[in-house]
Structures are given as structure tokens and as C-alpha cells.
Design a protein around this motif. Sequence first.
Motif, PDB file in Angstrom:
ATOM      1  N   ALA A   2       0.813  -1.331   0.005  1.00 39.28           N
ATOM      2  CA  ALA A   2       0.103   0.076   0.070  1.00 39.28           C
ATOM      3  C   ALA A   2       0.889   1.326   0.016  1.00 39.28           C
ATOM      4  O   ALA A   2       1.664   1.177   0.354  1.00 39.28           O
ATOM      5  CB  ALA A   2      -0.825  -0.077   1.134  1.00 39.28           C
ATOM      6  N   LYS A   3       0.345   2.305  -0.697  1.00 42.50           N
ATOM      7  CA  LYS A   3       1.106   3.700  -0.595  1.00 42.50           C
ATOM      8  C   LYS A   3       1.009   4.100   0.500  1.00 42.50           C
ATOM      9  O   LYS A   3       0.139   3.889   1.448  1.00 42.50           O
ATOM     10  CB  LYS A   3       0.363   4.465  -1.564  1.00 42.50           C
ATOM     11  CG  LYS A   3       0.278   4.001  -3.050  1.00 42.50           C
ATOM     12  CD  LYS A   3       1.197   4.744  -3.790  1.00 42.50           C
ATOM     13  CE  LYS A   3       1.095   4.175  -5.413  1.00 42.50           C
ATOM     14  NZ  LYS A   3       2.144   4.356  -6.058  1.00 42.50           N
ATOM     15  N   ILE A   4       2.384   4.843   1.190  1.00 40.23           N
ATOM     16  CA  ILE A   4       2.174   5.504   2.182  1.00 40.23           C
ATOM     17  C   ILE A   4       1.851   7.032   2.190  1.00 40.23           C
ATOM     18  O   ILE A   4       2.411   7.566   1.274  1.00 40.23           O
ATOM     19  CB  ILE A   4       3.825   5.565   2.982  1.00 40.23           C
ATOM     20  CG1 ILE A   4       4.266   4.214   2.919  1.00 40.23           C
ATOM     21  CG2 ILE A   4       3.935   6.328   4.353  1.00 40.23           C
ATOM     22  CD1 ILE A   4       5.602   3.963   3.363  1.00 40.23           C
ATOM     23  N   LYS A   5       0.774   7.516   2.800  1.00 42.65           N
ATOM     24  CA  LYS A   5       0.110   8.739   2.415  1.00 42.65           C
ATOM     25  C   LYS A   5       0.351   9.638   3.656  1.00 42.65           C
ATOM     26  O   LYS A   5       0.045  10.768   3.657  1.00 42.65           O
ATOM     27  CB  LYS A   5      -1.541   8.456   2.460  1.00 42.65           C
ATOM     28  CG  LYS A   5      -1.656   7.814   1.248  1.00 42.65           C
ATOM     29  CD  LYS A   5      -3.014   7.882   0.472  1.00 42.65           C
ATOM     30  CE  LYS A   5      -3.464   7.161  -0.664  1.00 42.65           C
ATOM     31  NZ  LYS A   5      -3.400   5.855  -0.435  1.00 42.65           N
ATOM     32  N   SER A   6       1.196   9.406   4.669  1.00 42.82           N
ATOM     33  CA  SER A   6       1.367  10.217   5.459  1.00 42.82           C
ATOM     34  C   SER A   6       2.493  10.030   6.368  1.00 42.82           C
ATOM     35  O   SER A   6       2.968   8.792   6.473  1.00 42.82           O
ATOM     36  CB  SER A   6       0.188  10.389   6.774  1.00 42.82           C
ATOM     37  OG  SER A   6       0.061   9.615   7.581  1.00 42.82           O
TER      38      SER A   6
ATOM     39  N   GLU B 129      12.358  -1.554   3.509  1.00 39.59           N
ATOM     40  CA  GLU B 129      11.664  -1.766   4.985  1.00 39.59           C
ATOM     41  C   GLU B 129      12.874  -1.389   6.005  1.00 39.59           C
ATOM     42  O   GLU B 129      12.773  -0.956   7.007  1.00 39.59           O
ATOM     43  CB  GLU B 129      11.023  -2.814   5.314  1.00 39.59           C
ATOM     44  CG  GLU B 129       9.541  -3.111   4.563  1.00 39.59           C
ATOM     45  CD  GLU B 129       9.850  -3.526   3.022  1.00 39.59           C
ATOM     46  OE1 GLU B 129      10.907  -3.868   2.741  1.00 39.59           O
ATOM     47  OE2 GLU B 129       8.651  -3.611   2.463  1.00 39.59           O
ATOM     48  N   ILE B 132      13.846   1.977   6.234  1.00 43.14           N
ATOM     49  CA  ILE B 132      12.728   2.693   6.946  1.00 43.14           C
ATOM     50  C   ILE B 132      12.948   2.522   8.568  1.00 43.14           C
ATOM     51  O   ILE B 132      12.830   3.333   9.273  1.00 43.14           O
ATOM     52  CB  ILE B 132      11.472   2.292   6.525  1.00 43.14           C
ATOM     53  CG1 ILE B 132      11.117   2.888   4.949  1.00 43.14           C
ATOM     54  CG2 ILE B 132      10.343   2.879   7.499  1.00 43.14           C
ATOM     55  CD1 ILE B 132       9.742   2.428   4.457  1.00 43.14           C
ATOM     56  N   GLU B 252       8.920   3.885  -5.312  1.00 42.73           N
ATOM     57  CA  GLU B 252       7.548   4.447  -5.953  1.00 42.73           C
ATOM     58  C   GLU B 252       6.474   3.565  -5.612  1.00 42.73           C
ATOM     59  O   GLU B 252       5.417   3.907  -5.450  1.00 42.73           O
ATOM     60  CB  GLU B 252       7.984   4.019  -7.641  1.00 42.73           C
ATOM     61  CG  GLU B 252       8.800   5.439  -8.074  1.00 42.73           C
ATOM     62  CD  GLU B 252       9.240   5.033  -9.568  1.00 42.73           C
ATOM     63  OE1 GLU B 252       8.964   3.970 -10.138  1.00 42.73           O
ATOM     64  OE2 GLU B 252       9.596   6.081 -10.131  1.00 42.73           O
ATOM     65  N   GLU B 253       6.710   2.101  -5.245  1.00 44.83           N
ATOM     66  CA  GLU B 253       5.580   1.398  -4.985  1.00 44.83           C
ATOM     67  C   GLU B 253       5.015   1.797  -3.419  1.00 44.83           C
ATOM     68  O   GLU B 253       3.849   1.769  -3.169  1.00 44.83           O
ATOM     69  CB  GLU B 253       6.131  -0.065  -4.713  1.00 44.83           C
ATOM     70  CG  GLU B 253       6.172  -0.742  -6.013  1.00 44.83           C
ATOM     71  CD  GLU B 253       6.524  -2.197  -5.836  1.00 44.83           C
ATOM     72  OE1 GLU B 253       6.190  -2.765  -4.946  1.00 44.83           O
ATOM     73  OE2 GLU B 253       7.589  -2.555  -6.601  1.00 44.83           O
ATOM     74  N   TYR B 254       5.693   2.340  -2.773  1.00 51.25           N
ATOM     75  CA  TYR B 254       5.525   3.017  -1.444  1.00 51.25           C
ATOM     76  C   TYR B 254       4.693   4.388  -1.443  1.00 51.25           C
ATOM     77  O   TYR B 254       4.547   4.809  -0.417  1.00 51.25           O
ATOM     78  CB  TYR B 254       6.601   2.749  -0.547  1.00 51.25           C
ATOM     79  CG  TYR B 254       6.598   1.590   0.417  1.00 51.25           C
ATOM     80  CD1 TYR B 254       5.529   1.123   1.206  1.00 51.25           C
ATOM     81  CD2 TYR B 254       7.650   0.854   0.401  1.00 51.25           C
ATOM     82  CE1 TYR B 254       5.555   0.198   2.094  1.00 51.25           C
ATOM     83  CE2 TYR B 254       7.755  -0.347   1.050  1.00 51.25           C
ATOM     84  CZ  TYR B 254       6.541  -0.690   2.138  1.00 51.25           C
ATOM     85  OH  TYR B 254       6.537  -1.775   2.761  1.00 51.25           O
ATOM     86  N   GLY B 255       4.803   4.951  -2.729  1.00 48.42           N
ATOM     87  CA  GLY B 255       4.558   6.247  -2.786  1.00 48.42           C
ATOM     88  C   GLY B 255       5.341   7.370  -2.270  1.00 48.42           C
ATOM     89  O   GLY B 255       4.897   8.299  -1.902  1.00 48.42           O
ATOM     90  N   LEU B 256       6.568   6.850  -1.749  1.00 49.19           N
ATOM     91  CA  LEU B 256       7.725   7.932  -1.490  1.00 49.19           C
ATOM     92  C   LEU B 256       8.169   8.480  -2.336  1.00 49.19           C
ATOM     93  O   LEU B 256       8.841   9.649  -2.113  1.00 49.19           O
ATOM     94  CB  LEU B 256       8.611   6.982  -0.442  1.00 49.19           C
ATOM     95  CG  LEU B 256       8.200   6.257   0.772  1.00 49.19           C
ATOM     96  CD1 LEU B 256       9.064   5.532   1.485  1.00 49.19           C
ATOM     97  CD2 LEU B 256       7.901   7.236   1.742  1.00 49.19           C
ATOM     98  N   LEU B 262       3.848  11.395   0.339  1.00 50.55           N
ATOM     99  CA  LEU B 262       3.112  11.501   1.906  1.00 50.55           C
ATOM    100  C   LEU B 262       2.050  12.541   2.028  1.00 50.55           C
ATOM    101  O   LEU B 262       1.958  13.029   3.181  1.00 50.55           O
ATOM    102  CB  LEU B 262       4.245  11.943   2.822  1.00 50.55           C
ATOM    103  CG  LEU B 262       5.625  11.055   2.884  1.00 50.55           C
ATOM    104  CD1 LEU B 262       6.724  11.565   3.941  1.00 50.55           C
ATOM    105  CD2 LEU B 262       5.115   9.803   3.665  1.00 50.55           C
TER     106      LEU B 262
END
Lengths: 124, 594
Positions: A2-6, B129, B132, B252-256, B262
Motif C-alpha cells: 500500500a502507498k504511504i500517505k502520511s 523496509e 525505513i 515508487e511502490e510505497y508512494g515515497l 506523503l
Amino acid sequence: MAKIKSLDELRRIKTSASDLTAARSSNAVKVIVGMGTCGIAAGAREVMDAVLKEIDKRGLKDVSVQTTGCIGMCQEEPLLDVIYPNKGRITYGRVTPEDVPRIVSEHVVNGRIVEDLVIARVDD
Amino acid sequence: MYRAHVLVCGGTGCTSSGSHGVMDGLKSELKKQNLDDEILVVQTGCHGMCEMGPIVVVYPEGTFYCRVSKDDVPELVEEHLLKGRTVERLLYTGEGDVHVPHYSEIPFYSKQERVALGNCGYIDADKIEEYIARDGYEALGKVLTSMTPEDVVEEMKTSGLRGRGGGGFPTGLKWSFCAKSPGPKKYVICNADEGDPGAFMDRSILEGDPHSIIEGMMIGAYAMGADEGYIYCRAEYPLAIKRLKRAIDQAEEYGLLGENVLGTDFSFSLHVKEGAGAFVCGEETALMGSIEGRRGMPRPRPPFPAVSGLWGKPTNINNVETWANVPSIIRRSGAWFASMGTEKSKGTKVFALTGKVKHTGLVEVPMGITLREIIFDIGGGILGDKKFKAVQIGGPSGGCLTEDHLDLPVSYEDLAKAGAIMGSGGMVVMDEDNCMVDVAKFFLEFTQRESCGKCVPCREGTKQMLLLLKKICDGDGTMEDLAQLEELAHMVKDMSLCGLGQTAPNPVLTTLRYFRHEYEAHIKDRSCPAGACQALIRYRIDQDKCKKCGLCAKNCPVNCIDGDRKTQFVIDEDACVRCGTCYDKCPFDAILKL
């Protein structure tokens, strides 16, 4: 994944990921299982399995589990030591897998020594 | 829950000494012993101590094993991982043959301060991970949610970080130029075109901790208002490129990385550009030309990239190590970083220690540490306990410093005053067997070959300088040649278009400054004091020491040694090609080098 949104979500991932590298830090409570030939013959592997399972079940992060060789008290095997920060080293003898949850919950989590199983202690 | 972690170095150094075999062996052995649920095998980046590789570290104890081979694996698993007994023979051996079991107690590591290399050798570079878990992307979150771009630039200024690629320009100031440049489209670039002979610090960071560079670049992009970035990495670093690309995919997969990072309105995209490995492409204007698809050649500045860079847009270029320092500075504050180092050179610097030193490898030390501490305390001194002669700092553009400089604190100012530069941090140690004229020739050969040829001083000047150096090494030089060499060196330095030419004469100028007597010996006495210049050495046989075994004659590739067991062996000096084979083969040290 899942995307991290915050930033909060990032920190939650950090918490769940921290056991990935926790075993590489040294500020932990140490559990040491005697795995000499004598220990293994007396069932130390089963004790070790129980220790890992219990730590997993409780989601404990700051505990490190090590093995050690024979220390000469072969008749008391399986031996399990707990080193709690500032509380010295406690050795438990003839430990069975059934004893493990008690040792973990009392000593590892709460710092209370399980007196009836103790066979030796080394102060700091 | 894993009770133990076994870290196997997967850096280029250890990979070439067989760490993949060790890793595979470990995995299968653990499976065989039913330990694979209890013990985690992790492939990390470089630990720095490359010559002791393959390196294996076992946690939680932190036991440091070196030169581990595939054959050692069953014993390691049985003894250490099953029974908890340290395998003594694989431990690092220190002074007086004492085994040193722990990482932190090894002299090589105890004087180091690891910031840029903080995660190298500790985390699995292929798992975001793990990054992180070590506070990764926390700094990015901090700037996006609680700092203005101006705050970030100010924090960088406070840190005092200076460009680690060689120039040493204050990073915060550089960022402020680009931040002030108007325009909706800006770029940030990571210069990973490391090409100095003997330098491998950037490669190790790229391989061991790629996310730190991505995070650093994103923080910079936010501060300067950029939304796109390039990592320009030489294609000779395949492992680094592979790890970088995987890191970008995971981020990119994590949306970072990507749109609305964020949950904020900051967006950033990142590309890897593979360079063909031309030294000149480390020059920022040449590098940008190469990304744009042109031949990598520098152009005059101004305009500076901060005003008109990639495709004419404001652009900021920093080197790998510079970017890798950024997340720690933001997380732990600029003041924390500035508390390390000297007045004008803050923080730590990574050096690639190579040459005639006992422990070669990567070291990260606080600025202000002396050369002596790096070479003798961390590096363990000179190989074969020979005499220290010089240290070349800053790659081919750097300079050679002498024994008199050993107590010099390592800082941008002190090095420049002595005639060397920080450069990217290559540090090549030389002993009494190195001829300094030959060393100058070696580095000039490199820069002369790598000159792009655009400007005359660099193209023609370095060529002429090299010819003069060859003449001197061949014993044909005159004092006029020496004067001309010096004049040319100053001219090339002053008039070249870019940093390559401006610094190319440094090895010549510093050796002339500190080792002029060696140049003069080559010219006036036609001799090479170090015994390194082939044309100037003669081999002769010491008849008192000679046992007439005939090994020299047997091994001579040009059959110029005559004699038999009854009479003497003699070298025909006219026919001798001075290869040194007889010198190396003689068991009685009976061959004299004159």
C-alpha cells in the motif's frame, strides 16, 4: 504494497519493520540457550523453539536470543540464561518448553526473576 | 522473529572475493540444520575493509569474521549459530596475533565516525523496509510536513556541509542559488560518475545505501523547487545501478517517490542515466551535456547550472556523498553535523585508502583528523613495514604530500595550503619503492587520456607535459626540460576550460615542490633513487652472495645471463631488458639493483 500517505503511516511501517534490524542492536534483554552437545541432547532445541515462539507471540522487539556452548553444568541442561539490563545474569536449569512462557512473561518482560527455577546467578 | 542475523557483505570487493558463494552456502546449510526459520541471512553493502573480504558479521553478538570461504560455512553454522561458540580462526587478527571478535574493537573501525556510511554494511540495500527501520524517509517527512523550503536551505547552511565531490563549495549556499532562480521547472542531479583511480566511496554508498541518496535528493528538490532528478552513474558500476533502480522501484511502490509524496503536494520523479565512463563527465557541464544526449564536453561557466543547467533550466548538481549526508543533517540538525570537524570543514569525510598500506578500504573520519591517524592508526601502517614516502590525495587532480605533512589535519584549507586537494577522497599511499616522477607520469597519463580535447591548453599541454615526463624517466631529460615542464604545468592549470585541465598538473606541481631532488637525480645523475624507472636501473650479480644455483639464468626471459655452476653467472647489461625477473627469483638476494 500500500502507498504511504502520511508521516504517521511511515512511522507505523517503521515500527513494524524495526524487528528487521533489531537483532543487530545490543541494548536488548538477552536470552541465552545452552546449545552444547549436552544441551541439545537434553532438549535445548525445543526450549529454543519455545523461546522464539513466545517472543513472537508477544511481539517483543527489544530481546535478543543467543546460543552458547557447554559451561560444565551438563547435569542441569537444558540451561537458559536471562541477562536483564542492570540486573545481573540469571541461569535457569532443567528448563522445559512449558517453563518458557513463564520465564519470558515474568523475567524478560517484567524483570521479575522466576526463583524456583534459578540454579545460579552472577551479579553485575 | 529471528534470533540471529548473519550479514554477508555484497559489495563489489567482497563479491569478487566470493561472497555470493558464502551467502548461498549459508542459506543451504541453515536449511539443512533446520535453522532457516531462526536465522536470517542478509546481504549488505560494503563494510569498508575490502581486503579482508568476504566479510560476515553475526548479530546480536556483532562477531566479525573475515576472509570467509564457502568451505568455512558448515563449521560456522555448526559452531557459532547452533552451539554459540566463536570460530576463532576466522576472526580478525590484530596486534600480537590477538583475535579481535567484535566489530567495534577493531582499530580499523574504532577511529571512524560513520554518517554517510552509517547504513553501509548494516542493512540490506535491497529492502526499503530496512532503510525505513533505520529512520529512513523520516527526514523527508519532516521537511514536507514541518519545514519551509527556506528552512531546509538554512539548516543546510548551518550544517556547514561542503560539496564532497571535490570542489568543496558550501552546499547550503549552492542550494540557495538554485532556490532563488525563477522558473517552474528545475532539476536536481546526483553526480555518480566517480572516475578517480583508487576511489570507490561513491560506489559503495550507491551499493550499500541507495535510499539515502534518493531521500537526500528529494529533500534538496523540495528546498529548491525541483520536481525531477537524474542520477548520473557510470555504466562500469553495474551492481550500483541495479540496486539504485530497485530502490527507486520500491520507493515508487510505497508512494515515497512520485506524485503527492506523503499526502503533500510535493511530487518528484527520478531517473537513472548510465554514463559511458568518461572522466570528463564528472564535470557538471559535461555531465549535463551527456544527459541531454550530446557528447560529454564541458562548456564555460557562467551561466552556472543554478541559472541555466539541464535543458536550460535551473539545476543543482551534488555528488553521491554530499546527498547521502543530507537525511542525517535534517534528522539530527545542522548544528549536530557542524559539531564535528574543524572550523571551516565540518562533519565527516569518506576516504578510499589504497596503495602501500596494510588495511586498504573505505574509512569515514571526522574532518580535522591527521593523515598519520588515517594511514597508521586506521590503515595499520605501511605494507611490509617499509618506509612511508608520500600520500597522493584527491585522485589524479590531487597532490602528493610527504612525511612532513603527516600531522596535517585533514581539512579543505589545510590540504589546499599544502598543494593537494580533498577531491573526492581518494588516498593512495606510497612507500620508498615508488618513484615520484613515475607517479606523476602515471596520473598525467590518466588525465591526458581522459582529456576531452575541447580546449587547447588541456589537449596539447598535458600531451607535451607527458612527453617531457617520459623523457625524464627514460634518463634523457635536461634541466631545460624540467623548467619547461614547470612552466607548462602552470599554464595548463591557469588556462584550461574545466576542472579536469585546471587540476591535471597538480601531481606534477606537488612532486616538483616536495621531490624536486628526485627529478634532478633522473636528469643529472641519470639514476632513479627509488629504483622504479626501468630505463635507469641496472641489475648486477653480487658474486659473494651468489650460490651459483642458476635460477636467474633459467628464468631470464631474454637469456642474457650467462654462466654455469662451476664459473660465475654474469648479466649482459646491454641485452638485459631490466624486467626484474632475476631480482624477484633469486632466493639469496644476490641480484643487485643499481
